[in-house]
Design an enzyme around this catalytic site. Structure first.
Site, PDB file in Angstrom:
ATOM      1  N   TYR A 173      -1.329  -0.656  10.387  1.00 17.72           N
ATOM      2  CA  TYR A 173      -1.471  -0.961   8.952  1.00 17.72           C
ATOM      3  C   TYR A 173      -0.243  -0.486   8.179  1.00 17.72           C
ATOM      4  CZ  TYR A 173      -3.632  -1.382   4.336  1.00 17.72           C
ATOM      5  OH  TYR A 173      -3.906  -1.730   3.035  1.00 17.72           O
ATOM      6  N   SER A 175       0.865  -1.178   0.000  1.00 14.27           N
ATOM      7  CA  SER A 175       0.000   0.000   0.000  1.00 14.27           C
ATOM      8  C   SER A 175       0.898   1.223   0.000  1.00 14.27           C
ATOM      9  CB  SER A 175      -0.850  -0.009   1.274  1.00 14.27           C
ATOM     10  OG  SER A 175      -1.432   1.266   1.482  1.00 14.27           O
TER      11      SER A 175
HETATM   12  P1  NAP Z   1     -11.088  -6.821   0.987  1.00 13.34           P
HETATM   13  O1  NAP Z   1     -12.136  -6.671  -0.056  1.00 13.34           O
HETATM   14  O2  NAP Z   1     -11.453  -6.627   2.428  1.00 13.34           O
HETATM   15  O3  NAP Z   1     -10.386  -8.242   0.772  1.00 13.34           O
HETATM   16  C1  NAP Z   1      -9.441  -8.726   1.670  1.00 13.34           C
HETATM   17  C2  NAP Z   1      -9.309 -10.213   1.427  1.00 13.34           C
HETATM   18  O4  NAP Z   1      -8.327 -10.736   2.344  1.00 13.34           O
HETATM   19  C3  NAP Z   1     -10.611 -10.978   1.714  1.00 13.34           C
HETATM   20  O5  NAP Z   1     -10.732 -12.033   0.795  1.00 13.34           O
HETATM   21  C4  NAP Z   1     -10.372 -11.531   3.116  1.00 13.34           C
HETATM   22  O6  NAP Z   1     -11.123 -12.696   3.415  1.00 13.34           O
HETATM   23  C5  NAP Z   1      -8.902 -11.868   2.986  1.00 13.34           C
HETATM   24  N1  NAP Z   1      -8.280 -12.136   4.281  1.00 13.34           N
HETATM   25  C6  NAP Z   1      -8.219 -11.370   5.377  1.00 13.34           C
HETATM   26  N2  NAP Z   1      -7.577 -12.013   6.373  1.00 13.34           N
HETATM   27  C7  NAP Z   1      -7.220 -13.227   5.877  1.00 13.34           C
HETATM   28  C8  NAP Z   1      -6.541 -14.341   6.391  1.00 13.34           C
HETATM   29  N3  NAP Z   1      -6.118 -14.390   7.668  1.00 13.34           N
HETATM   30  N4  NAP Z   1      -6.330 -15.403   5.580  1.00 13.34           N
HETATM   31  C9  NAP Z   1      -6.764 -15.405   4.306  1.00 13.34           C
HETATM   32  N5  NAP Z   1      -7.442 -14.388   3.763  1.00 13.34           N
HETATM   33  C10 NAP Z   1      -7.662 -13.305   4.544  1.00 13.34           C
HETATM   34  O7  NAP Z   1      -9.895  -5.772   0.761  1.00 13.34           O
HETATM   35  P2  NAP Z   1      -9.054  -5.361  -0.543  1.00 13.34           P
HETATM   36  O8  NAP Z   1      -9.129  -3.900  -0.628  1.00 13.34           O
HETATM   37  O9  NAP Z   1      -9.448  -6.181  -1.710  1.00 13.34           O
HETATM   38  O10 NAP Z   1      -7.580  -5.726  -0.043  1.00 13.34           O
HETATM   39  C11 NAP Z   1      -6.714  -6.584  -0.749  1.00 13.34           C
HETATM   40  C12 NAP Z   1      -5.289  -6.144  -0.461  1.00 13.34           C
HETATM   41  O11 NAP Z   1      -5.080  -4.825  -0.999  1.00 13.34           O
HETATM   42  C13 NAP Z   1      -4.945  -6.031   1.029  1.00 13.34           C
HETATM   43  O12 NAP Z   1      -3.638  -6.520   1.256  1.00 13.34           O
HETATM   44  C14 NAP Z   1      -4.982  -4.543   1.293  1.00 13.34           C
HETATM   45  O13 NAP Z   1      -4.168  -4.161   2.383  1.00 13.34           O
HETATM   46  C15 NAP Z   1      -4.473  -4.008  -0.036  1.00 13.34           C
HETATM   47  N6  NAP Z   1      -4.798  -2.600  -0.305  1.00 13.34           N
HETATM   48  C16 NAP Z   1      -6.072  -2.224  -0.505  1.00 13.34           C
HETATM   49  C17 NAP Z   1      -6.334  -0.892  -0.781  1.00 13.34           C
HETATM   50  C18 NAP Z   1      -7.727  -0.382  -1.009  1.00 13.34           C
HETATM   51  O14 NAP Z   1      -7.903   0.847  -1.121  1.00 13.34           O
HETATM   52  N7  NAP Z   1      -8.742  -1.244  -1.076  1.00 13.34           N
HETATM   53  C19 NAP Z   1      -5.294   0.038  -0.877  1.00 13.34           C
HETATM   54  C20 NAP Z   1      -4.003  -0.400  -0.671  1.00 13.34           C
HETATM   55  C21 NAP Z   1      -3.763  -1.720  -0.396  1.00 13.34           C
HETATM   56  P3  NAP Z   1     -12.584 -12.610   4.128  1.00 13.34           P
HETATM   57  O15 NAP Z   1     -13.579 -12.269   3.047  1.00 13.34           O
HETATM   58  O16 NAP Z   1     -12.765 -13.983   4.684  1.00 13.34           O
HETATM   59  O17 NAP Z   1     -12.508 -11.548   5.176  1.00 13.34           O
END
Ligand code: NAP
Length: 242
Positions: A165, A144
């Site tokens: 985070y 991120s």
């Molecule tokens: P999201 O929609 O909340 O998806 C997160 C995913 O991670 C979900 O499938 C969740 O599963 C899974 N997860 C969480 N804990 C886990 C564990 N212990 N074991 C296996 N799976 C787990 O969020 P997202 O935005 O797509 O995030 C994906 C990545 O992008 C993350 O690393 C996040 O930090 C990064 N990111 C996101 C943004 C943004 O603006 N969205 C920006 C920068 C970086 P469940 O459905 O079971 O909870």
């Protein structure tokens, strides 16, 4: 063991959000997708959606904080394919108890570090023997911009401050740098992708980018050609300062 000429790609946390879209795009690019999710029902449903789009997808249970499940996932990929070509370490969380360093709840910071850093390290260690068997292994750590020390050192950072985070993503970037150096004499490339602020459950869908936009950099790094870079940190629009 099913031998396949297609690239085999594991994406963690792929039942929704950015991970699901990375899975879809890698499937559309011709990979066999191993869709990792911690919840069996959600993982199987997500895999079924992509299979309905004629993509080659199978579900593997993997909770990145449950090291037995990580080992079982590696064993199952080894049994089915004998190698892994692409690992996208996407699973990640934030936590309502996280916040600025003076007041963030320690238990929340610990939870975030355990998933976003230790979980990635565990998955990477477990998958590395399979990645070494690939002719062109790729590891993408979904980081991120909040993990950038340079951006955090700005007197007026444009984003809110979460010590847990941001530290988890800075630590993840350290994994990228160290692993890229340690694997520099192998075909394996290790890079950090910053998705940008993307509308997913992680931010109650307040992000300003679409999910395909958020997935784009991780997909690009997963499909890097042999002369592509290693040990980098980038977003869709270019390099991010460490
Ligand atoms: P999201 O929609 O909340 O998806 C997160 C995913 O991670 C979900 O499938 C969740 O599963 C899974 N997860 C969480 N804990 C886990 C564990 N212990 N074991 C296996 N799976 C787990 O969020 P997202 O935005 O797509 O995030 C994906 C990545 O992008 C993350 O690393 C996040 O930090 C990064 N990111 C996101 C943004 C943004 O603006 N969205 C920006 C920068 C970086 P469940 O459905 O079971 O909870």
């Amino acid at each position: 063991m099913a031998s396949t000429a297609k690239k085999v790609a594991l994406i963690t946390g792929a039942n929704k959000g950015i991970g699901f879209e990375v899975a879809r795009q890698l499937g559309a690019a011709g990979c066999v997708v191993v869709l990792g999710a911690r919840n069996q029902t959600l993982g199987k449903e997500a895999a079924a959606k992509l299979i309905a789009e004629s993509l080659d997808v199978r579900f593997v249970p993997i909770d990145v904080t449950d090291f037995a499940s990580v080992a079982a996932a590696a064993e199952s990929i080894g049994r089915d394919f004998g190698r892994l070509d692409i690992l996208v370490n996407n699973a990640g969380i934030n936590d309502p108890g996280d916040g600025p360093a003076p007041t963030a709840q320690l238990a929340a910071v610990e939870r975030v570090l355990r998933t976003n850093f230790l979980g990635v390290l565990a998955v990477t260690q477990a998958m590395l023997p399979l990645l070494r068997k690939s002719p062109a292994g790729r590891i993408v750590n979904v980081s991120s911009g909040l993990g950038s020390l340079t951006r955090n050192a700005s007197p007026n950072p444009s984003s809110p401050t979460f010590i847990g985070y941001s530290a988890s993503k800075a630590a993840l970037n350290m994994l990228t740098v160290q692993l890229a150096r340690l694997l520099s004499d192998t075909p394996i490339k290790v890079n950090s992708a910053a998705p940008g602020y993307t509308a997913t459950a992680l931010n109650d869908f307040r992000g300003t980018q679409t999910i395909p936009e958020g997935a784009a950099e991780a997909v690009r790094l997963a499909l890097l050609p042999d002369d592509g870079p290693t040990g980098t940190y980038s977003e869709r629009t270019g390099i991010v300062p460490w």
